[in-house]
Write a protein that holds these residues in place. Structure first.
Motif, short mmCIF file in Angstrom:
data_model
loop_
_atom_site.label_atom_id
_atom_site.label_comp_id
_atom_site.label_asym_id
_atom_site.label_seq_id
_atom_site.Cartn_x
_atom_site.Cartn_y
_atom_site.Cartn_z
N CYS B 37 0.84 -1.20 0.00
CA CYS B 37 0.00 0.00 0.00
C CYS B 37 0.87 1.25 0.00
CB CYS B 37 -0.91 -0.08 1.23
SG CYS B 37 -1.82 1.42 1.58
N LEU B 38 1.96 1.18 0.77
CA LEU B 38 2.85 2.34 0.90
C LEU B 38 3.45 2.75 -0.43
CD1 LEU B 38 4.25 3.94 3.43
CD2 LEU B 38 6.23 2.56 2.87
N ILE B 39 3.91 1.74 -1.23
CA ILE B 39 4.60 2.07 -2.48
C ILE B 39 3.71 1.88 -3.70
CG2 ILE B 39 6.90 1.52 -1.54
CD1 ILE B 39 6.74 -1.09 -3.23
N HIS B 40 2.48 1.49 -3.47
CA HIS B 40 1.53 1.28 -4.57
C HIS B 40 1.60 2.45 -5.55
CE1 HIS B 40 -2.27 -0.15 -6.38
NE2 HIS B 40 -2.50 1.14 -6.56
N PRO B 41 1.58 2.24 -6.86
CA PRO B 41 1.33 0.95 -7.54
C PRO B 41 2.62 0.22 -7.92
CG PRO B 41 1.25 2.68 -9.11
CD PRO B 41 1.62 3.33 -7.81
N VAL B 42 3.76 0.68 -7.42
CA VAL B 42 4.99 -0.07 -7.69
C VAL B 42 4.91 -1.39 -6.92
CG1 VAL B 42 7.51 0.01 -7.55
CG2 VAL B 42 6.21 2.13 -7.83
N LYS B 43 5.40 -2.43 -7.54
CA LYS B 43 5.36 -3.73 -6.88
C LYS B 43 6.65 -3.95 -6.08
CE LYS B 43 1.43 -4.68 -8.53
NZ LYS B 43 0.49 -3.96 -7.65
N PRO B 44 6.54 -4.56 -4.92
CA PRO B 44 7.73 -4.80 -4.09
C PRO B 44 8.88 -5.47 -4.83
CG PRO B 44 5.77 -5.26 -2.82
CD PRO B 44 5.30 -4.93 -4.22
N ASP B 45 8.61 -6.47 -5.62
CA ASP B 45 9.69 -7.16 -6.32
C ASP B 45 10.49 -6.19 -7.17
OD1 ASP B 45 9.09 -9.50 -5.21
OD2 ASP B 45 8.24 -10.45 -7.02
N LYS B 46 9.74 -5.42 -7.93
CA LYS B 46 10.38 -4.41 -8.78
C LYS B 46 11.13 -3.39 -7.92
CE LYS B 46 9.01 -0.72 -11.97
NZ LYS B 46 9.79 -0.94 -13.19
#
Lengths: 479, 479, 479, 479
Positions: B37-46
């Protein structure tokens, strides 16, 4: 003690609701009232003349609700759930069985179910410093500290039915015991020797063989009060199938003439040495040959002369002893030991606590700017909230405002002020409980008056006669 | 950074209401969700592959409410009124004007009107450790610490319109900036040298001449996120007539390979010396004559032999290095650095916090006695709440339960347990988030199983599948 | 040990007079000679190859005077009278009777008659650090420390007839025992386990049941030598009606590979972190979940990867490990541990100790002014007297000149010098034992050469080829 | 000062050879003699009545050898060569040029040629505590300390021709200046104010403008004496082409009535609190409201009553003040500050220092066993060598025997004895300088008498009338 008990055996008509005290117009008067209420129907004059530091007082009130509101087992339950209490630090679990006193504290946080489990198995629960968690105890103690002019503390004791939690012992404080729930059977004994009268330190645990006949043996019921001086040996147990809860209010620990003299005499020597060259003169050559314990029986003119000289110089030193400075040191320590004041909502809105600038969420800006004006009516928040003294060539105002409810958690707090404003601070102290106008402060310029008033106000030491009016055009219409 | 900004420029349909998070079934999952949610819409893996510790990320969300609920200026106002915040300790008042960075902290308590007065005159307000006073920040950080497996901190920054509060500088932490109110214009710059990449210590204040061209220059608006790695030089100012409020979430301070090696290598030496007699053999006689910086250019067979021997022994030492023990030391420190968990009411009633014995005011007695039973379903409260390690020949469970919300206010807390129950604790850790039955713990006797389960439950480390049922006949009908 | 004893059973023609050693042209050579003399007729090469740290050596010399001059009971008597020796600090009075080891030290100064009184009643007398009071022991140890390149200490043991002063035990030092007076019967035992081989710490007292069969059992007579490695358990008693006196010379305490690694590894980590960004990168998120002793049996690809990474980084760190800097730290500590050099009168007159300006009583003025000249021949006083190292960005010369004969009584002594003169100091070290001309020092200007030479000379670190000639006209004729 | 100088202008017939003093039958008499010699021809009675702590005294003796033997520049040269003196710690190199006072101490050891080099270039050399290295200064000071009953110290000052080493200043000690070599021109000035009369602390450096007219201006020549009280401002310089050497003997630092009172008053308070319940009674409630500096002008009956009560209690406290115990504390400190006694060879052979058991080299055994017998004549070594006091419920004999010649290098030394033997120790003190028989000690049994006598003898505190006779048959014939 016969007559005391007699005098106390009465019923009161009106009960003050403890938790709902008017709070606080003239703290001196309020403090007096609360103490009168505490020992009612004994009068303070009589109490201090005949009983204080002399003998126990038991007041049987036959009014179960008289002490209500100060504390309860239900409040203890709440505290255990809401606060992080630590065994040994904030709470003790004890037993006294077959003459053996034991402490059963686990390590770490005292969770309610664990405490109640031990209580169920016959352990007493002593809560230390309930004022840290209970607003009413805080109120009570903060008023009594104003009344006594010294540090006032408290513990509460919860004892399961049919048990005793502590061995017979004496304490180093004046004790006021307010029975809150259930019954407890007390036995009090005189100090065993002159040396143990009004002692400086609490005793260890006694056994029954150490004790003589009780000087008082009675059962306390809810609403009752028991007072006894430091040095009075005491023990108490629950009777029948009822538990007992009481709060012990304590005061006058290390608040004696001796404590004052411990501060006074080194200062008196220092002053004499600085100001009187006689004290800087050398000791007579060879005095070590006729002075000292090994020579105390020697009859020797030099020795007599030496002792005469010592006495003469002591007289000289005494006549200049800085008594006020030593009292100020006692006062400074009292300020450090004190609880912070309990402020009413009304008081908060007339002080820095809730007056002045606020964040306006709708406007996303600060509103409500206020300023101390020449005609603003001010007084100090409580009589005993500050002390003015000179230290390291600075004029300092020590105050209690930022103290925590936990004893000595915060270092002594003070403000350095210019020497010339000391008179204005003294004026405020002596004017209490009256309000004074800022412009009436005894200072040469209006600027100085506003400056010191603003400075004290911003440290929370002053309340104004009414909430300061905002300077904002906006806020005057919208808020 | 072009593509990053591009990627981030979007609008989201559904906003999670931050302050109302479901709390908390599987803390690992919850933690993952909150970070997504914090970095949305970037995905954690990326994120971890391309950006983390490498380059900044700016997410422009065009959704003003996206970050709502974490903190607000109105909450700051409340905190200033309700809590005893101290200037310099809990709060800083700063300006950065004409290239000069100044701190304007008065002494003592930060009363709201005094703070707002300074804000009005152009000062920035930095609140340190808002998690101490704000339940939502506490929630956020406690989840992120579970996610990152390291200490997570925060500050909030309130900046009046048209000002900048801090000089350009870099920090020693990974920074996530959540814009909460108003706008702020940011400029970021690359580290000036390799030595300042991922630095161990924050920098002092720079001046503009120290800096090159910004690598990113953008204005944050409410709902936006900015991430940058430690070592990234940054500065920011408000624009127009709007104030700005953001919270900076920080992590990965002293959480590097180097920090692990600092713990590992001395242990590796100690172990080698204890277990391998080669390390207890004497150094070659006279080695000081050909070793040392003054001999570093000398070409000498003894020297070569010495260096060869050192390398050979290092290899030997490495192959036995106690990596797991060093990781446990990192873990122990993490436990000490951690915030305590935020428990929901449901969780409390299934744990020592609110389960079990209670004081019944009406009956004036304890009711609701409960006990852990063989078929009681248990799990640890949170995945990251405890760590099992061996120290001084004891098996210890370090845990976060009694930590305060103020960093390191409480000493490391641990329980010593018998060596044989370690397997049961490991079993509980590895079973998380599933519940297990007490009787399924891998221990030889039921008694042992109940004992360790009760012990962990009483320290608050376990929750049960449902609230324990009282054993009291009474309470089962009456309560 | 059969062959050893065999080899040693010999008689020597010429005895070196110990107290009258030529002192000191080439300290390296002298040191070598004294050690050869110590273990004669065993050759050093053989000794270090076959015996050192491996097995005991006993040399029976059949020459009662061989060890004469180092110390005697008569010298002990003199020391007790002339010096303020304190029981427990400088001297121990012990017994070992019926398996019980006792210390009988009174409090305070050890006056000779009190010591002798206790000796007469069967107590052993251990003098600690005899080098503090005995010039010959000082000489011996200061030469051996030069030979071994590590701290060398000593105790003397005086045992009355028919007694044993100490329980069986092992020590943490290499021991050389020189029998000086009377006879003593020794029994030596192997270490009881691998862990006690070459141990880091001395043992407590053993009882006979702890011990196996002796590996060596012999009686030492005056002139004999016994060596054994640390970890060798030993006990000894006097036989017949003769007392025994021996001196134990000890070395190689904390002088092992492990001690070097304790200094090396933390520095290696620090260097890696400063210079290699890989070591400043964050640890993998979540590593605490699969690392740690509780996970050591887990078979997990992340765990394998983590361990592989650790090993790879350790290799990286090792290849850059600052071995020379760590050796310098060992060297610095050795300089601090060292005895100051013993200077001959000739050496004193060629150094600051007795060269140069003097007070002339007749003339009531200073005479004999001298100066270091370009052609003055200089060398350092002893090979091992100083060490050059870089610390806190300074080039420092640590030296032993101002050390006391009492271990660590004086703080580490050093001189800060300019970086550019380091080469001149290295040149002096490497030139030893040859003299060099000041003008040949590898420095750019004559001024610099004279400056560093004068500076070292004035700290006592240099001797000149011959006494400096006075500049005074006067002194050249009159003195 | 006119008459003083007049009185002193004389020549003496016989010069006592300072270094060859008969040493030491009655230390009290010897001490008296040495002081008489010091101020000769002024008589002590006159000196203490008219000059001591009042005004300077200058004695011009016109006898160059009068002060010979105490110290010389040649002895300084010897000390620099033989002892490890450290700049700043043991020696100062100073200049005072054009009103600027500078210290030029290098770091580390003070080698003679370096010191002389600086002396040649115009620097003064101050040697601190010469008694540590010079046996004659040790003798002088140890006798004067017996005379004054307080710590006596010294410095020596060597000043090159035509210079001044120190700025004008005053000291906190009584100063006796003995001119040893060359001439020095002195100027003395009165204290500048009453507050600087007999000051407790030395001054900083003055400039000429701080000073008025000298009260004495004279040139000291060898053999002369100058005394002046603490607080006297002074400066001195060499004249012509002669150097100057003098020794300053100092005493009465912190030895005033004020220092006694600093020890006395806290003890007086403590005693009052323990023994008089009045001091354990509480302070009057509310006293902080009328006491304190802010109320010092208030005219208030409570205040008057409070002050009256304070005075009354002070009188009470004074009448029981433990003056002897405070003197004993002064005495204990004096014992710690004292130099150890200088013993003659004769004294040593009658004491533990050289009496009793010895090691016989020829026989290789201990000979000369002796014992204290009932008829042994004993006395304490010096009058001022010990002090008997009660501390922590122990009877303790503090003594100077194991003190070092370096001030406070050794912790206070004492022996605990049984309470019952105190009377025997007092008897020995009061009998001094007479010998007494062991059997005459006032103790109940002969065993106790022998025990305490042996115990004191073995600590070096007693000398016997003649050397103890050995018990050995052997030794009686052979030795």
């Amino acid at each position: 003690t016969e007559e005391i008990e007699q005098a106390m055996d009465f019923a009161e008509e009106t009960v003050m609701e403890n938790s709902n005290l008017p709070y606080m117009h003239d703290s001196t008067m309020e403090a007096k009232r609360i103490f009168e209420c505490l020992i009612h129907p004994v009068k303070p004059d009589k109490f201090f003349k005949e009983l204080w530091e002399k003998k126990p007082l038991l007041v049987k009130r036959h009014m179960k609700q008289y002490n209500d509101g100060w504390f309860s087992t239900a409040e203890l339950d709440r505290i255990l759930r809401e606060e992080n209490l630590q065994f040994s630090v904030n709470l003790d679990i004890t037993t006294y069985t077959n003459g053996v006193r034991e402490t059963h504290n686990p390590v770490g946080r005292a969770y309610a179910p664990v405490v109640w489990d031990m209580y169920q198995s016959g352990c007493s629960v002593r809560l230390l410093n309930p004022q840290t968690y209970s607003r009413n105890v805080w109120k009570l103690l903060s008023m009594l500290q104003e009344y006594f002019g010294c540090c006032v503390g408290a513990n509460t004791y919860l004892t399961p039915p049919g048990t005793q939690g502590f061995a017979p012992h004496f304490d180093d404080i004046e004790a006021f015991i307010l029975q809150l729930e259930g019954k407890k059977h007390w036995r009090l004994y005189s100090p065993r020797s002159d040396a143990e009268k009004l002692p400086r330190f609490s005793s260890g645990n006694f056994t029954d063989v150490d004790l003589g006949e009780p000087i008082l043996e009675k059962t306390l019921e809810p609403g009752d009060l028991l007072y006894f001086p430091r040095g009075t040996i005491h023990q108490a147990k629950t009777v029948g199938d009822e538990h007992s809860l009481h709060i012990t209010v304590s005061c006058y620990q290390k608040n004696t003439w001796g404590d004052l003299f411990e501060k006074l005499m080194p200062r008196a020597v220092q002053l004499a040495v600085e100001e009187d060259v006689e004290f800087r003169k050398g000791l007579p050559r060879g005095y070590l040959n006729f002075m000292g314990v090994a020579n105390s029986d020697v009859d020797n003119p030099q020795r007599k002369e030496f002792l005469r000289k010592v006495e003469q110089m002591m007289m000289r030193m005494i006549s200049n002893a800085p008594v006020d400075a030593a009292c100020d040191q006692m006062g400074k320590q009292f300020i450090h030991d004190s609880l912070p004041p309990v402020l009413s909502e009304a008081e908060k809105s007339c002080s820095i606590h809730n007056g002045g600038e606020k964040w306006d969420k709708q406007k996303s800006q600060v509103v409500g700017a206020t300023e101390i004006e020449p005609d603003t009516a001010i007084k100090i928040v409580r009589k005993g909230i500050l002390r003015l003294l000179t230290e390291e060539d600075e004029v300092r105002i020590y105050h209690t405002l930022e103290n925590a409810r936990l004893y000595h958690k915060v270092d002594p707090q003070y403000i350095d002020v210019e020497a010339e404003v000391a008179s204005a601070v003294e004026f405020l102290i002596h004017s209490y409980p009256e309000f004074v106008s800022v412009e009436n402060l005894p200072l040469p310029t209006l600027e100085k008056k506003l400056e010191i008033a603003t400075s004290l106000y911003e440290k929370g030491l002053l309340i104004t006669g009414e909430p300061l009016t905002s300077l904002d055009d906006d806020s005057s219409c919208d808020n």
